[in-house]
Scaffold this motif. Structure first.
Motif: not given
Length: 823
Positions: A473-475, A497-498, A529-531, A535-538
């Motif tokens: 999910l993103g650019h 969410p997973f 955005s972060f999930p 915590p911050p996840s990419v």
């Protein structure tokens, strides 16, 4: 079990816990219960408390980083571990996992999974042990003992009723009290009573109207009735209620820090919606955990030296796999007199090895249990090492289902890019998937993160049309060579969410490439955005599909190879899109044209052996046409060597832990999809072999407990004295072998029990080894609970009156000796 080491709390723990608790204000306590990040709790230096790290199991220990740069041992799947029917072997598995935990500075292993194989459609069943609660409990006792005797905590999971994956975040499982007690709660009770587990994980689902992370009644059963005194952690993202959770006994809401605890818990106490007493009780349990694993200053850990070194882990992995393989069928090929297996190495001039999974090993199921081993031995590797150039490989079919993470031919690295454009140091990737779960490399702050950069080189192996794609999910900006093949956003809707984290991949461009080309690749990813809640996840991926082969040609080549061989070994498998965490299976068919492949090979060569490389049951419509079937589960990183061992004479040690249907429509329990948010366990206690025995006219492919040997066994005598059964067995064959002696109980015919009673119930077992002609006598305890049922009318256990038959044999449908006892 008498020689298992069960670590005890030290006398000073209680005072140390109270002293540490007294140093904390409400905010600190609430933050401790909220978690620090994806895998850690906060440190509280003034209380002498260091941060504790938890990590996913159950087939390896991943640690804090989901990356090939931090490799892990990959063990056989839990279905394989349990198929050994050998608690002492499983205890050694626990020791190995503890050693991995210690190596990776992990305090708590998020395992074992002790949910049941209620339906063969369960997509995550490879991660659980069995359809039977007693077998599950015995194997899990050994697993927990093996880990915790080395000073590492375990968490029994998923409490309770997480027996399917469909709508697992929202489903309300409606389970009768008797089925809950006799089936789904029973393994938790057995483990708690025998080996004192230090943790439990509460599940995503609800049971009978209450989400499990806030199920006060069932947590009271675990703590007050069963005597569980460990800590309770939510499954990741499962905690939904602040007040209900803390009052039900949920101690740690993960992942941190954006959970229902922390500031929300402080507010609930300050506003009088709950009492700080509940908070203190939860903190005490967390501090007790810290004392046990050595994370609390001033007290010694429950195990003085956390030392679980295993001298030769690769050999142990090979042994585990070998002893888990189930020889389901072993006939003489047409025109032959002896069973086809074992093969005699000196008599095999040419072996045709067929199937995609023979070359690209399927060693584990998909989802949170995934780890990255340093080496993987495929069936092709193992058999080539044993037989050399007498092995001829043919792919047979193309198992392409959808675009997957870039793999063969790609040399890739990934790095974050700071807000100012600075690129951090890269880390290597096993494939095109980037999974920075709960962290950013270099401990980069979320506000200092701009984008993720994946780059490297693709060395083209095949001339033709190559498809490239993206996931996440993103650019995305995807550059192949010097061409921007895609730039744009990727978005999709899902309740899981997973699923939002991981997929699916989307095709973006098709390029014609020539074999031998070295093509630079670059993939820039900026998440929307972060999930939320994590915590911050990419999480994103570079996807790739090589040129698709002509399957008719592949099958023809496989048939030709088989026709010219002394024996054909076909390896069939499921895929990551068939068996994985996050979804259930719609059917039990093998993916793609594998059934057609087996049928064609068997028609060309009657000496055909099929190796079934799956985590749980599949349909095998060709079973009557092949000489042998060997079930190898997901065998871990050493599976290829173990396969060569067993095909060439090592005893296949496994027995089925779940009943295999011939066809899905024959299976007694197939409903895993909720209706209006509810999944009703209408079958009550009748799952697995218990259900099969109630159905006239239906016969499974293989019964619970089934597994053949390379030798012959004669059951000579059974006596029952007091609460023990003694069984004498003789190896009447020509080679040393391994047998699993199984003992089942049956109530007298016509006994009237509310809700009915099963025809047989497993009551004990013992794995033995004997040389030709050798006799072995085993003593198998018969527990009082095995003669009881849960009375919903009395809300208590009641003994089933009358005569019981005690039967011993090779599986539930092959019971060779009987004796009678009275209750």
């Amino acid at each position: 079990m008498s020689d298992w080491t069960i670590p005890a709390d030290r006398p000073e723990y209680a005072a140390a816990v109270e002293a540490a608790l007294a140093t904390m204000d409400l905010e600190t306590k609430a933050d401790l219960l909220a978690g620090l990040d994806m895998w850690r709790t906060i440190a509280v230096p003034e209380a002498g408390l260091r941060s504790m790290t938890v990590s996913d199991g159950p087939i390896g220990v991943r640690g804090r980083r989901w990356t090939v740069a931090d490799p892990s041992l990959a063990l056989p799947s839990p279905t394989a571990q349990a198929a050994s029917w050998d608690p002492e072997l499983v205890r050694r598995i626990g020791n190995l996992l503890a050693a991995e935990s210690i190596r990776k500075d992990v305090d708590v292993l998020l395992a074992p999974t002790i949910n049941l194989h209620r339906s063969p459609l369960g997509g995550r069943h490879f991660e659980a042990f069995s359809e039977d609660p007693y077998l599950t409990g015995r194997i899990a006792q050994a697993y927990v003992a093996g880990v915790q005797e080395c000073g590492v905590a375990t968490t029994m999971k998923h409490y309770v009723g997480n027996d399917a994956e469909t709508d697992r975040f929202t489903v309300d499982n409606i389970i009768g009290e008797r089925a809950l007690r006799e089936l789904y709660l029973r393994p938790f009770e057995m483990i708690t009573a025998a080996v004192r587990p230090w943790g439990v994980m509460t599940a995503y689902n609800s049971v009978n109207g209450h989400t499990m992370t806030a199920h006060k009644e069932l947590m009271a059963v675990l703590r007050d009735e069963f005597g569980f005194d460990g800590f309770n952690v939510s499954d990741w993202g499962a905690a939904r209620h602040t007040v209900e959770g803390i009052e039900a006994g949920l101690d740690l809401a993960m992942p941190g820090p954006f959970t229902v605890y922390g500031a929300d818990l402080v507010a609930a106490v300050r506003e009088g919606r709950t009492s700080e007493t509940y908070v203190d009780d939860a903190v005490r349990r967390m501090l007790t955990l810290a004392a046990r694993v050595g994370a609390l200053e001033g007290v010694e850990a429950a195990v003085s030296e956390r030392n679980a070194a295993v001298t030769d882990p690769e050999s142990l992995l090979r042994e585990i796999a070998q002893r888990s393989f189930v020889l389901a069928q072993n006939d003489a090929p047409e025109g032959g007199e002896a069973a086809i297996l074992p093969l005699k190495a000196d008599a095999v001039r040419r072996l045709a090895l067929i199937g995609p999974a023979a070359a690209k090993a399927r060693i584990l199921g998909g989802g949170s249990a995934t780890v990255f081993p340093t080496t993987v031995v495929s069936p092709l590797d193992g058999l080539t090492a044993a037989l050399g150039d007498r092995v001829e490989y043919a792919q047979g079919v193309d198992l392409f289902e959808q675009i997957e993470a870039a793999g063969k031919g790609f040399d890739l690295k990934a790095r974050p890019v700071r807000a100012d454009g600075t690129e951090l140091d890269p880390e290597p990737l096993a494939n095109g998937d980037v999974k920075w779960m709960g962290y950013l490399p270099g401990d980069l702050a979320r506000d200092d993160f701009r984008l993720a950069l994946l780059d490297g080189v693709f060395t083209v192996a095949e001339t033709g049309d190559h498809v490239f794609g993206t996931r996440g999910l993103g650019h995305h900006k995807l550059v192949i060579g010097d061409e921007v093949v895609f730039e744009g956003d990727q978005d999709y809707a899902t309740d899981d969410p997973f699923e939002a984290f991981f997929g699916p991949g989307i095709e973006r461009a098709t390029l014609h490439l020539e074999a031998g080309q070295e093509i630079p690749v670059r993939h820039e990813f900026t998440p929307f955005s972060f999930p939320p809640g994590f915590p911050p996840s990419v999480l994103f991926g570079l996807m790739h599909t090589p040129p698709r082969p002509d399957e008719d040609r592949l099958i023809a080549e496989a048939v030709e190879a088989a026709r010219d061989a002394d024996v054909a070994v076909v390896v069939v498998s499921t895929t990551a899109l068939t068996e994985s965490e996050g979804f259930d299976r719609p059917d039990l068919r093998l993916p793609g044209r594998q059934d057609e492949l087996v049928a064609a090979v068997a028609a060309a060569n009657p000496s055909t052996v099929v190796v079934v490389n799956t985590g749980s049951p599949v349909e095998m419509p060709w079973s009557d046409d092949v000489a042998a079937i060997l079930l190898t589960w997901f065998p871990g990183q050493g599976g290829g060597n173990a396969l060569a061992d067993v095909l060439l004479g090592a005893e296949p040690g496994g027995r089925l832990t779940t009943t295999w249907p011939r066809r899905l429509e024959d299976a007694p329990v197939v409903k895993v999809v909720p209706e209006k948010g509810e999944l009703h366990y209408d079958e009550g206690i009748f799952i697995g072999y218990r259900a099969w025995e109630q159905r006239d006219g239906y016969e499974p492919a293989y019964w619970f407990g089934h597994g053949l040997s390379y030798t012959e066994w004669t059951y000579e005598d059974l006596t029952v004295a007091g609460d023990e059964a003694r069984v004498r067995v003789r190896n009447t064959g020509a080679v040393t072998g391994r047998e699993v002696v199984q003992v089942y109980l049956s109530p007298e015919s016509g006994v009237d029990i509310e809700g009915g009673i099963e025809t047989h119930r497993l009551a004990g077992f013992a794995a033995i080894e004997a040389a030709p002609g050798e006799t072995v006598e085993v003593t198998i305890p018969l527990e009082e609970r095995s003669f009881q049922f849960w009375s919903e009318a009395h809300r208590a256990w009641r003994t089933v009156p009358g005569a019981w038959t005690v039967a011993a044999g090779r599986n539930v449908a092959d019971l060779r000796l009987q004796a009678q006892v009275k209750q």
